[in-house]
Write a protein that holds these residues in place. Structure first.
Motif, PDB file in Angstrom:
ATOM      1  N   ARG A 150      12.465   0.958   8.589  1.00 27.21           N
ATOM      2  CA  ARG A 150      11.726   1.005   7.113  1.00 27.21           C
ATOM      3  C   ARG A 150      11.621  -0.388   6.323  1.00 27.21           C
ATOM      4  N   ASP A 151      12.175  -1.528   6.909  1.00 27.95           N
ATOM      5  CA  ASP A 151      12.297  -2.475   6.073  1.00 27.95           C
ATOM      6  C   ASP A 151      11.110  -3.533   6.387  1.00 27.95           C
ATOM      7  N   PHE A 152      10.143  -3.179   7.339  1.00 26.55           N
ATOM      8  CA  PHE A 152       9.003  -3.858   7.799  1.00 26.55           C
ATOM      9  C   PHE A 152       7.781  -3.320   7.287  1.00 26.55           C
ATOM     10  N   PRO A 153       7.249  -3.902   6.194  1.00 27.10           N
ATOM     11  CA  PRO A 153       6.138  -3.203   5.338  1.00 27.10           C
ATOM     12  C   PRO A 153       4.699  -3.291   6.367  1.00 27.10           C
ATOM     13  N   GLY A 154       4.550  -4.411   7.345  1.00 30.45           N
ATOM     14  CA  GLY A 154       3.515  -4.251   8.060  1.00 30.45           C
ATOM     15  C   GLY A 154       3.420  -2.917   9.049  1.00 30.45           C
ATOM     16  N   LYS A 155       4.564  -2.481   9.388  1.00 26.68           N
ATOM     17  CA  LYS A 155       4.615  -1.133  10.253  1.00 26.68           C
ATOM     18  C   LYS A 155       4.251   0.033   9.702  1.00 26.68           C
ATOM     19  N   GLY A 156       4.040   0.242   8.568  1.00 29.70           N
ATOM     20  CA  GLY A 156       3.913   1.436   7.917  1.00 29.70           C
ATOM     21  C   GLY A 156       4.853   2.705   8.183  1.00 29.70           C
ATOM     22  N   ALA A 157       6.012   2.450   8.415  1.00 34.89           N
ATOM     23  CA  ALA A 157       7.208   3.364   8.914  1.00 34.89           C
ATOM     24  C   ALA A 157       7.725   3.950   8.046  1.00 34.89           C
ATOM     25  N   THR A 158       7.532   3.719   6.627  1.00 34.61           N
ATOM     26  CA  THR A 158       8.292   4.576   5.850  1.00 34.61           C
ATOM     27  C   THR A 158       7.519   5.898   5.465  1.00 34.61           C
ATOM     28  N   ILE A 192       3.095 -16.813  -4.424  1.00 36.61           N
ATOM     29  CA  ILE A 192       4.225 -16.492  -3.401  1.00 36.61           C
ATOM     30  C   ILE A 192       3.771 -15.345  -2.504  1.00 36.61           C
ATOM     31  N   PRO A 193       3.455 -15.506  -1.293  1.00 35.72           N
ATOM     32  CA  PRO A 193       2.874 -14.608  -0.586  1.00 35.72           C
ATOM     33  C   PRO A 193       3.249 -13.182  -0.519  1.00 35.72           C
ATOM     34  N   MET A 194       4.648 -12.848  -0.311  1.00 34.41           N
ATOM     35  CA  MET A 194       5.098 -11.774  -0.158  1.00 34.41           C
ATOM     36  C   MET A 194       5.039 -11.112  -1.677  1.00 34.41           C
ATOM     37  N   VAL A 195       5.333 -11.902  -2.655  1.00 34.43           N
ATOM     38  CA  VAL A 195       5.270 -11.359  -3.960  1.00 34.43           C
ATOM     39  C   VAL A 195       3.959 -10.778  -4.407  1.00 34.43           C
ATOM     40  N   PHE A 208       1.102   2.367  -4.698  1.00 35.12           N
ATOM     41  CA  PHE A 208       2.296   2.560  -3.780  1.00 35.12           C
ATOM     42  C   PHE A 208       2.827   0.927  -3.675  1.00 35.12           C
ATOM     43  N   MET A 209       4.027   0.960  -3.456  1.00 30.49           N
ATOM     44  CA  MET A 209       4.651  -0.347  -2.763  1.00 30.49           C
ATOM     45  C   MET A 209       5.691  -0.034  -1.909  1.00 30.49           C
ATOM     46  N   HIS A 210       5.693  -0.926  -0.832  1.00 29.97           N
ATOM     47  CA  HIS A 210       6.756  -0.508   0.029  1.00 29.97           C
ATOM     48  C   HIS A 210       8.167  -0.971  -0.391  1.00 29.97           C
ATOM     49  N   ASN A 211       9.286  -0.334  -0.211  1.00 30.81           N
ATOM     50  CA  ASN A 211      10.447  -0.453  -0.949  1.00 30.81           C
ATOM     51  C   ASN A 211      11.192  -1.673  -0.576  1.00 30.81           C
ATOM     52  N   ARG A 212      10.885  -1.968   0.362  1.00 29.94           N
ATOM     53  CA  ARG A 212      11.687  -3.568   0.640  1.00 29.94           C
ATOM     54  C   ARG A 212      10.978  -4.469  -0.070  1.00 29.94           C
ATOM     55  N   ARG A 261      11.642 -12.863   7.690  1.00 33.22           N
ATOM     56  CA  ARG A 261      12.342 -11.812   8.599  1.00 33.22           C
ATOM     57  C   ARG A 261      11.732 -10.285   8.662  1.00 33.22           C
ATOM     58  N   PHE A 262      11.043  -9.914   7.761  1.00 36.67           N
ATOM     59  CA  PHE A 262      10.286  -8.734   7.851  1.00 36.67           C
ATOM     60  C   PHE A 262       9.051  -8.405   7.776  1.00 36.67           C
ATOM     61  N   ASP A 263       8.288  -9.591   7.820  1.00 33.41           N
ATOM     62  CA  ASP A 263       6.939  -9.634   8.087  1.00 33.41           C
ATOM     63  C   ASP A 263       6.770 -10.889   8.990  1.00 33.41           C
ATOM     64  N   PRO A 264       7.360 -10.980  10.193  1.00 35.41           N
ATOM     65  CA  PRO A 264       7.128 -12.212  10.723  1.00 35.41           C
ATOM     66  C   PRO A 264       5.689 -12.608  11.173  1.00 35.41           C
ATOM     67  N   ASP A 265       4.886 -11.890  11.617  1.00 38.35           N
ATOM     68  CA  ASP A 265       3.412 -12.007  12.007  1.00 38.35           C
ATOM     69  C   ASP A 265       2.466 -11.867  10.868  1.00 38.35           C
ATOM     70  N   ALA A 266       3.116 -11.823   9.645  1.00 39.17           N
ATOM     71  CA  ALA A 266       2.387 -11.734   8.270  1.00 39.17           C
ATOM     72  C   ALA A 266       1.087 -10.574   8.360  1.00 39.17           C
ATOM     73  N   VAL A 267       1.433  -9.678   8.992  1.00 46.00           N
ATOM     74  CA  VAL A 267       0.661  -8.437   8.962  1.00 46.00           C
ATOM     75  C   VAL A 267       0.362  -7.912   7.678  1.00 46.00           C
ATOM     76  N   TYR A 268       1.364  -7.679   7.053  1.00 42.21           N
ATOM     77  CA  TYR A 268       1.430  -7.196   5.391  1.00 42.21           C
ATOM     78  C   TYR A 268       0.947  -8.203   4.594  1.00 42.21           C
ATOM     79  N   VAL A 269       1.247  -9.272   4.661  1.00 42.76           N
ATOM     80  CA  VAL A 269       0.828 -10.270   3.762  1.00 42.76           C
ATOM     81  C   VAL A 269      -0.754 -10.812   3.937  1.00 42.76           C
ATOM     82  N   ARG A 270      -1.175 -10.688   5.369  1.00 39.78           N
ATOM     83  CA  ARG A 270      -2.544 -10.953   5.461  1.00 39.78           C
ATOM     84  C   ARG A 270      -3.556  -9.730   4.957  1.00 39.78           C
ATOM     85  N   ARG A 271      -2.991  -8.538   5.080  1.00 41.48           N
ATOM     86  CA  ARG A 271      -3.720  -7.413   4.442  1.00 41.48           C
ATOM     87  C   ARG A 271      -4.007  -7.548   3.035  1.00 41.48           C
TER      88      ARG A 271
END
Length: 432
Positions: free
Chosen positions: A217-225, A304-307, A319-323, A388-398
């Protein structure tokens, strides 16, 4: 002689299956006349709310109407104040009563109390049922009868009490709907309320996803919520179904559902939190409230990329991922020292799954102003969180395709801003 009917008033419970108030109405053996009322004054009060949210609600209503067609009935839509609508219907029918399901926001209690008094003068009774929660505000209390303000103790009591009840869907006598020629539900678009196209789809359970929720659930790039928040907000799914799934599949997900009820009972017992901090002393907290920095935060232009990824996802999709919600909230309140109410209001305007109690509770938790809040020294470092939660920057790159450019300058130095926040919070705490 006018025909006898019971009215069922749909509000934030847009489904036929496992609907407590509707099941109670249908069980009375009198034809049930389903209605939905659009109160223009309430719509105008919430003009800041994204069109996509109202559009989703409309399509959920269309879905309810199609379901009712199966039973020879339809959803009757009205525009106006509820009292005026019910008075008008009383000229056509012999209304034996009105059923609906309870909401848990202060404005609801005020409106429903006034409406009950007004209807009593006409001889019509209104009953509201518990439907959108497992346990209401007075169901989970301490031994001295006071409400819990610490989640851990509340959750333990909640789980203990769950063992004492029979949790099951509410069956309904679906043959008791008022029989009438079917028509399409009134168009909110024609009335000027809709400007977007949000596709409604009935929620489909993904049991494997729920079972993996605690790990992913904590990994926004995985779409697991589960993304079930919007379904719970509009009541297109039953909380009883959710809890039954959680009991069998994920303790972590169950805990999240309990957080939802915890914040609802906080809002009920402490209604001032809607506009004020739970910890009253924070009313005088020295927020910086830099408007230019706030605009950068809103637009996802902080550097700040994640923000920025989180805010852009919110602005584009609702929508925004909970983490990520925790990360962007911490950045606003701690690094920028901007009043949590500014962020709360922005989320309220943008989130498709906006719920007053949860939105308020979570913002106050992050800011340190709420009940059982995070300690003042807990500041999420968005760079560490991303690693920690987007180590490959999948979410940030998107959402931030320019993130690797060297000329992007953050609006604040994270290390210096963190030190500033700690200093301000510490000095404020020591002033009491």
């Amino acid at each position: 002689m006018k025909e006898k009917v019971l009215i069922f008033w749909f509000q934030r419970d847009l489904r036929i299956a496992d609907n407590v108030g509707l099941a109670l109405a249908l069980a009375q053996g009198i034809p049930v006349y389903p209605v939905f009322i659009i109160d223009p004054t309430l719509v105008h009060e919430h003009e800041c709310i994204e069109d996509r949210s109202i559009d989703y609600m409309h399509q959920a209503l269309v879905h309810v109407n199609l379901n009712l067609k199966t039973y020879g009935s339809r959803l009757h839509g009205y525009i106006g104040k509820p009292l005026e609508v019910f008075q008008s219907l009383a000229e056509q029918f012999d209304i034996q009563g009105i059923y609906c399901n309870r909401d848990y926001e202060p404005a609801y209690y005020q409106r429903i109390s006034i409406l009950k008094d007004q209807l009593q003068g006409t001889g019509i009774l209104l009953w509201d049922a518990k439907d959108q929660v497992i346990f209401e505000q007075h169901d989970i209390l301490k031994k001295d009868g006071t409400p819990y303000s610490v989640y851990g103790a509340y959750a333990r009591k909640w789980k203990e009490k769950l063992q004492t009840i029979q949790l099951e869907a509410q069956p309904a006598a679906l043959t008791n709907f008022y029989q009438t020629e079917w028509q399409e539900f009134l168009s909110l678009r024609q009335l000027g309320y809709l400007k977007t196209d949000v596709e409604f789809a009935a929620y489909e359970w993904d049991e494997y996803q729920i079972s993996q929720y605690g790990d992913l659930r904590d990994f926004p790039g995985k779409g697991a919520t589960t993304r079930i928040g919007v379904a719970l907000r509009f009541g297109t799914i039953s909380i009883r179904q959710c809890v039954l799934k959680a009991i069998n599949l994920s303790e972590v997900w169950l805990n999240e559902l309990i957080w939802r009820e915890f914040f609802k009972q906080i809002l009920y017992h402490f209604p001032d939190v809607e506009h004020q901090p739970f910890k009253k002393r924070f009313e005088t907290f020295p927020w910086r409230n830099n408007e230019e920095e706030f605009v950068c935060w809103c637009l996802g232009r902080t550097g700040i990329p994640m923000v920025d990824a989180g805010m852009r996802e919110l602005n584009e999709t609702g929508f925004m991922h909970n983490r990520v919600r925790m990360i962007v909230a911490s950045f606003l309140c701690k690094h920028l020292l901007i009043d949590w109410r500014w962020g709360e209001a922005y989320f309220a305007a943008k989130l498709l799954d906006y719920d007053l109690s949860s939105n308020n509770g979570n913002w106050q938790w992050v800011a340190g102003t709420g009940c059982d809040a995070a300690p003042f020294f807990r500041i999420f470092n968005p760079l560490v969180q991303a690693k920690r939660f987007d180590p490959d920057a999948v979410y940030v790159r998107r959402w931030v395709p320019e993130w690797e450019q060297k000329d992007i300058k953050p609006i604040v130095d994270l290390q210096e801003a963190s030190k500033r926040a700690l200093s301000v919070y510490r000095q404020f705490r020591e002033s009491f």
